[in-house]
Design a protein around this motif. Structure first.
Motif, mmCIF file in Angstrom:
data_model
loop_
_atom_site.group_PDB
_atom_site.id
_atom_site.type_symbol
_atom_site.label_atom_id
_atom_site.label_comp_id
_atom_site.label_asym_id
_atom_site.label_seq_id
_atom_site.Cartn_x
_atom_site.Cartn_y
_atom_site.Cartn_z
ATOM 1 N N ASP A 1 0.857 -1.193 0.000
ATOM 2 C CA ASP A 1 0.000 0.000 0.000
ATOM 3 C C ASP A 1 0.890 1.239 0.000
ATOM 4 O O ASP A 1 1.389 1.664 1.046
ATOM 5 C CB ASP A 1 -0.900 -0.026 1.234
ATOM 6 C CG ASP A 1 -1.874 1.154 1.266
ATOM 7 O OD1 ASP A 1 -1.804 2.008 0.356
ATOM 8 O OD2 ASP A 1 -2.676 1.217 2.207
ATOM 9 N N TRP A 2 1.080 1.856 -1.164
ATOM 10 C CA TRP A 2 2.010 2.979 -1.279
ATOM 11 C C TRP A 2 1.434 4.284 -0.717
ATOM 12 O O TRP A 2 2.148 5.257 -0.543
ATOM 13 C CB TRP A 2 2.424 3.190 -2.737
ATOM 14 C CG TRP A 2 1.301 3.257 -3.725
ATOM 15 C CD1 TRP A 2 0.794 2.223 -4.454
ATOM 16 C CD2 TRP A 2 0.549 4.419 -4.110
ATOM 17 N NE1 TRP A 2 -0.234 2.661 -5.271
ATOM 18 C CE2 TRP A 2 -0.401 4.001 -5.076
ATOM 19 C CE3 TRP A 2 0.586 5.757 -3.728
ATOM 20 C CZ2 TRP A 2 -1.301 4.886 -5.667
ATOM 21 C CZ3 TRP A 2 -0.309 6.649 -4.314
ATOM 22 C CH2 TRP A 2 -1.233 6.205 -5.274
ATOM 23 N N ARG A 3 0.140 4.298 -0.394
ATOM 24 C CA ARG A 3 -0.455 5.523 0.170
ATOM 25 C C ARG A 3 -0.136 5.689 1.654
ATOM 26 O O ARG A 3 -0.339 6.762 2.205
ATOM 27 C CB ARG A 3 -1.974 5.506 -0.031
ATOM 28 C CG ARG A 3 -2.396 5.553 -1.487
ATOM 29 C CD ARG A 3 -3.904 5.342 -1.607
ATOM 30 N NE ARG A 3 -4.321 5.271 -2.995
ATOM 31 C CZ ARG A 3 -4.282 4.161 -3.730
ATOM 32 N NH1 ARG A 3 -3.838 3.032 -3.193
ATOM 33 N NH2 ARG A 3 -4.669 4.168 -4.986
ATOM 34 N N GLY A 4 0.331 4.636 2.291
ATOM 35 C CA GLY A 4 0.626 4.734 3.720
ATOM 36 C C GLY A 4 0.637 3.372 4.375
ATOM 37 O O GLY A 4 1.298 2.452 3.910
ATOM 38 N N ASN A 5 -0.116 3.206 5.472
ATOM 39 C CA ASN A 5 -0.215 1.930 6.186
ATOM 40 C C ASN A 5 1.158 1.471 6.676
ATOM 41 O O ASN A 5 1.509 0.306 6.593
ATOM 42 C CB ASN A 5 -0.865 0.867 5.299
ATOM 43 C CG ASN A 5 -1.332 -0.335 6.086
ATOM 44 O OD1 ASN A 5 -1.569 -0.236 7.293
ATOM 45 N ND2 ASN A 5 -1.460 -1.467 5.418
ATOM 46 N N ASN A 6 1.948 2.425 7.157
ATOM 47 C CA ASN A 6 3.291 2.181 7.690
ATOM 48 C C ASN A 6 4.206 1.522 6.662
ATOM 49 O O ASN A 6 5.014 0.661 7.001
ATOM 50 C CB ASN A 6 3.257 1.333 8.969
ATOM 51 C CG ASN A 6 4.581 1.402 9.718
ATOM 52 O OD1 ASN A 6 5.264 2.427 9.716
ATOM 53 N ND2 ASN A 6 4.967 0.304 10.347
ATOM 54 N N ASN A 7 4.094 1.947 5.411
ATOM 55 C CA ASN A 7 5.087 1.476 4.440
ATOM 56 C C ASN A 7 6.422 2.174 4.728
ATOM 57 O O ASN A 7 6.524 3.049 5.587
ATOM 58 C CB ASN A 7 4.612 1.704 2.996
ATOM 59 C CG ASN A 7 4.482 3.175 2.619
ATOM 60 O OD1 ASN A 7 5.297 4.013 3.022
ATOM 61 N ND2 ASN A 7 3.456 3.500 1.846
ATOM 62 N N ILE A 8 7.463 1.786 4.003
ATOM 63 C CA ILE A 8 8.801 2.278 4.313
ATOM 64 C C ILE A 8 8.910 3.798 4.163
ATOM 65 O O ILE A 8 9.602 4.463 4.940
ATOM 66 C CB ILE A 8 9.861 1.558 3.451
ATOM 67 C CG1 ILE A 8 11.268 1.918 3.927
ATOM 68 C CG2 ILE A 8 9.659 1.833 1.964
ATOM 69 C CD1 ILE A 8 12.353 1.072 3.290
ATOM 70 N N ALA A 9 8.200 4.369 3.199
ATOM 71 C CA ALA A 9 8.270 5.814 2.982
ATOM 72 C C ALA A 9 7.594 6.576 4.124
ATOM 73 O O ALA A 9 8.143 7.545 4.661
ATOM 74 C CB ALA A 9 7.611 6.176 1.653
ATOM 75 N N GLU A 10 6.399 6.152 4.498
ATOM 76 C CA GLU A 10 5.698 6.806 5.610
ATOM 77 C C GLU A 10 6.529 6.724 6.883
ATOM 78 O O GLU A 10 6.608 7.682 7.658
ATOM 79 C CB GLU A 10 4.337 6.141 5.816
ATOM 80 C CG GLU A 10 3.498 6.817 6.882
ATOM 81 C CD GLU A 10 2.138 6.169 7.035
ATOM 82 O OE1 GLU A 10 1.130 6.888 6.966
ATOM 83 O OE2 GLU A 10 2.085 4.934 7.226
ATOM 84 N N SER A 11 7.166 5.560 7.086
ATOM 85 C CA SER A 11 8.027 5.389 8.257
ATOM 86 C C SER A 11 9.181 6.386 8.247
ATOM 87 O O SER A 11 9.497 7.010 9.268
ATOM 88 C CB SER A 11 8.566 3.953 8.297
ATOM 89 O OG SER A 11 9.533 3.798 9.299
ATOM 90 N N MET A 12 9.830 6.557 7.104
ATOM 91 C CA MET A 12 10.939 7.520 6.990
ATOM 92 C C MET A 12 10.503 8.924 7.407
ATOM 93 O O MET A 12 11.160 9.585 8.213
ATOM 94 C CB MET A 12 11.438 7.581 5.543
ATOM 95 C CG MET A 12 12.296 6.450 5.072
ATOM 96 S SD MET A 12 12.705 6.736 3.327
ATOM 97 C CE MET A 12 13.575 5.221 2.948
#
Length: 369
Positions: free
Chosen positions: A172-183
């Motif tokens: 889920d690239w919109r969020g859901n604690n993906n690596i980008a959101e975490s950064m």
């Protein structure tokens, strides 16, 4: 008067399977809930530069690599699509770290796992796959991994996970604690909370796609750079805008670079690419160990070399800000390769000029590659 037609009704509902599926999804999601987020480490740079270089340490996942996130997403995707079934094997084409992580999740939900990989894969990765209950199936030509995996799935009635197709869509690239959101969450209290650049190497392309999409979705100005190793076609395919680009051999930097343009490598989301010599990648991981006391795999070196080059441009232009790259997996998996002088000599790799470039730069701010 025409005869009244009957409703045709086929019910394939299987309460036992749905109960198994519910429990399997719970176990995979519980793994994410148990695991603390990965650390964001600072690589030491001279304070006078006014630039912060961060390394997101994905080696702290339970299976020791960035691929833990991908494997979790792929298993949830396969389970919820009805592709992974009780008692049937999951099969993956992988050069190592993805297979280690997928073996972990297969064991977690109680299904067999088979990794199809090049015969040159490091013995330590093979040991880790087998430790998690997986089986290694070797091929002599890395280009046959896909065909062999699909054949094994057809033969066993199992599911070919196909990370190279599904990596970019399973997360889920919109969020859901993906690596980008975490950064970005970890950077919010730093002096430069929105990085100028994020540098992410590509094996499937799933990580770079997730980060790039999230950046655009959140309307950040961060730029995305993807470094590519020798013997990989991603750089050529991207620069020439050629989706049919291919190579005739596999990458020496395990886990990244491919001999074909993979479906999950989203070229349109990438701002910049670099072609990085393998010697530069290996020099960078050795410098990393000297500077922060941590061994990392070769793909980490590919990203670090490119991140330092970007930092050098910022220094030359008098720009301040932050850059983020990744520690993809631990170097202990590659002691017989990237940390072995005998292996370097056998491969004809001389890292000294690249080590000198990095060390001079860190002393003087002058990049001479």
């Amino acid at each position: 008067m025409t005869e009244r037609q009957q409703t045709i009704d086929v019910d394939r509902g299987d309460p036992a399977y749905r109960a198994w599926l519910k429990e399997a999804v719970r176990k995979v999601q519980a793994d994410a809930n148990r695991s603390a987020d990965t650390h964001l480490l600072l690589f030491p740079l001279p304070e006078r530069w006014g630039i912060d270089l961060y390394m997101k340490d994905e080696s702290t996942h339970p299976t020791g690599s960035l691929k833990h996130r991908l494997a979790r997403s792929l298993f949830l995707y396969g389970l919820c699509n009805g592709w992974i079934r009780p008692g049937k094997p999951v099969i993956e084409a992988s050069s190592g770290s993805t297979a280690v992580s997928e073996a972990y999740f297969a064991k977690l939900i109680g299904v067999p796992f088979i990794a199809v990989m090049p015969r040159t894969t490091s013995p330590e990765k093979c040991r880790l796959i087998e430790f998690h209950g997986g089986r290694c199936h070797f091929v002599d030509d890395s280009r046959r991994m896909y065909e062999e995996s699909a054949g094994l799935a057809a033969e066993t009635g199992g599911h070919y996970m196909d990370q190279f197709t599904y990596a970019e869509r399973a997360t889920d690239w919109r969020g859901n604690n993906n690596i980008a959101e975490s950064m970005y969450q970890q950077l919010r209290l730093e002096r430069y909370p929105e990085p100028a650049w994020i540098v992410a190497t590509a094996g499937t392309g799933g990580t770079s796609a997730t980060i790039a999409r999230y950046v655009r979705y959140m309307q950040y100005d961060t730029m995305i750079c993807v470094p590519d190793p020798e013997n990989s076609c991603f750089f050529d395919g991207w620069t020439r805008q050629d989706p049919q680009a291919s190579g005739d051999r596999g990458s020496r930097i395990e886990g990244i670079g491919r001999p074909r343009m993979e479906p999950s490598f989203v070229t349109g989301a990438i701002d910049r690419m670099m072609k990085v010599p393998d010697a530069a990648s290996i020099a960078a991981v050795r410098v990393l160990e000297h500077n922060i006391g941590r061994k990392a795999g070769g793909s980490t070196g590919t990203g670090l070399w490119s991140a330092l080059k970007i930092v050098s441009e910022m220094v030359a232009e008098g720009r301040r800000g932050s850059v983020v790259t990744l520690i993809c997996d631990p170097g202990e998996r590659y002691l017989d390769k990237y940390y072995s002088d005998d292996w370097l000599a056998a491969q004809g790799i001389d890292i000294a000029p690249y080590t000198g470039t990095i060390e001079r730069f860190l002393r003087s701010g002058d990049w001479q590659s």
